[in-house]
Scaffold this active site. Structure first.
Site, PDB file in Angstrom:
ATOM      1  CG  HIS A  11      -0.070  -0.137   2.458  1.00 45.12           C
ATOM      2  ND1 HIS A  11       0.500   1.224   2.995  1.00 45.12           N
ATOM      3  CD2 HIS A  11       0.387  -0.976   3.261  1.00 45.12           C
ATOM      4  CE1 HIS A  11       1.042   0.873   4.241  1.00 45.12           C
ATOM      5  NE2 HIS A  11       0.975  -0.573   4.288  1.00 45.12           N
ATOM      6  NE  ARG A  62      -1.389  -0.347   6.723  1.00 45.77           N
ATOM      7  CZ  ARG A  62      -1.477  -1.114   7.869  1.00 45.77           C
ATOM      8  NH1 ARG A  62      -2.775  -0.827   8.362  1.00 45.77           N
ATOM      9  NH2 ARG A  62      -0.889  -1.941   8.514  1.00 45.77           N
ATOM     10  CD  GLU A  89       2.616  -5.326   7.710  1.00 46.49           C
ATOM     11  OE1 GLU A  89       2.958  -6.570   7.370  1.00 46.49           O
ATOM     12  OE2 GLU A  89       3.262  -4.277   7.406  1.00 46.49           O
ATOM     13  CG  HIS A 184      -0.693  -4.967   4.997  1.00 45.02           C
ATOM     14  ND1 HIS A 184      -1.093  -3.493   5.279  1.00 45.02           N
ATOM     15  CD2 HIS A 184      -1.666  -5.511   4.507  1.00 45.02           C
ATOM     16  CE1 HIS A 184      -2.348  -3.581   5.140  1.00 45.02           C
ATOM     17  NE2 HIS A 184      -2.763  -4.671   4.645  1.00 45.02           N
TER      18      HIS A 184
END
Ligand SMILES: O=C(O)[C@H](O)COP(=O)(O)O
Length: 247
Positions: A11, A62, A89, A184
């Site tokens: 991202h 995100r 993440e 991520h």
């Protein structure tokens, strides 16, 4: 021979990337620069002549918003998108929200690097009753509570990621030409480790910059035959060094 492609994109810059804070499963938004660099990633992919049949992303905004920016620039807003918590993440446990530089001042750079990049060592977990425990978050209501982490090492992240890779993402490559994953830094490091067979020690040295497309090419047996980043190699090298640092 038909070559299939997988693009991995971390991202764009998030508010906590900008503030240098451990983020993990905290659902922070992109900065204006993060939106811009996600659009630029879409431009790069389009200019490369790439197109995608399907995209995957995490449950965190995100990544979702970065994917939307990329698809917008590629005129691919219409393709199927599948979201999974398994692409989230690495869970950063009790470090979430703390400034990375201040944490290094307090605990020493070596320990912080162990929490960030070692394969096996997770940070301190959240307590069960911490309001940030993912069990209290409605978006994870369909996930068996015992599968939800309070902290993760890279190994733990890979262990929860691989069932989704093996059952859904990788098989989709047999049916489709090219696929895109926007996720991520550490969940993507897990995928790269798997695809390139990188050792538990060496994976510590891989730092993925924000919004730089990383392309993997597969032959008709779905063996990896090539991998490369899009963009200026010197710029990318510089961004990787910045990602590696907590300062
Ligand atoms: O969760 C975070 O803080 C970032 O997305 C990744 O951080 P790291 O580069 O410190 O692992």
């Amino acid at each position: 021979m038909k070559i299939k492609k997988l693009a991995l994109v971390r991202h764009g810059e998030s508010i906590w990337n900008r503030e240098n804070r451990f983020t993990g499963w905290t659902d922070v938004d992109l900065t204006a620069e993060g939106v811009e660099e996600s659009y630029r990633a879409g431009d790069m992919l389009r200019e490369e002549g790439l197109t995608f049949d399907m995209a995957f992303t995490s449950y965190l905004k995100r990544a979702i918003k970065s994917l939307d920016c990329i698809l917008d620039r590629m005129n691919l807003d219409w393709i199927p998108v599948e979201k999974s918590w398994r692409l989230n993440e690495k869970h950063y446990g009790a470090l979430q929200g703390l400034n990375k530089g201040e944490t290094a001042d307090r605990y020493g750079g070596e320990l912080v690097q162990l929490w960030r990049r070692s394969y096996n060592t997770p940070p301190e977990p959240l307590t069960e009753d911490d309001p940030r425990n993912p069990r209290f978050d409605i978006r994870y209501r369909d996930v068996p509570p015992d599968d939800l982490p309070l902290s993760e090492s890279l190994k733990d992240t890979i262990n929860r990621l691989m069932p989704y890779w093996n059952d859904t993402i990788f098989p989709s490559l047999s049916e489709r030409d090219n696929i895109l994953i926007v996720a991520h830094g550490n969940s993507l490091r897990g995928i790269v480790k798997h695809l390139k067979n990188i050792s538990d020690d060496d994976i510590a040295g891989l730092n993925l910059p924000t919004a730089i497309p990383y392309i993997f090419e597969f032959d008709s047996d779905l063996k990896v035959v090539n991998d490369y980043f899009l963009g200026n190699p010197e710029e990318i090298e510089k961004m990787m060094k910045e990602t590696a640092s907590v300062r």
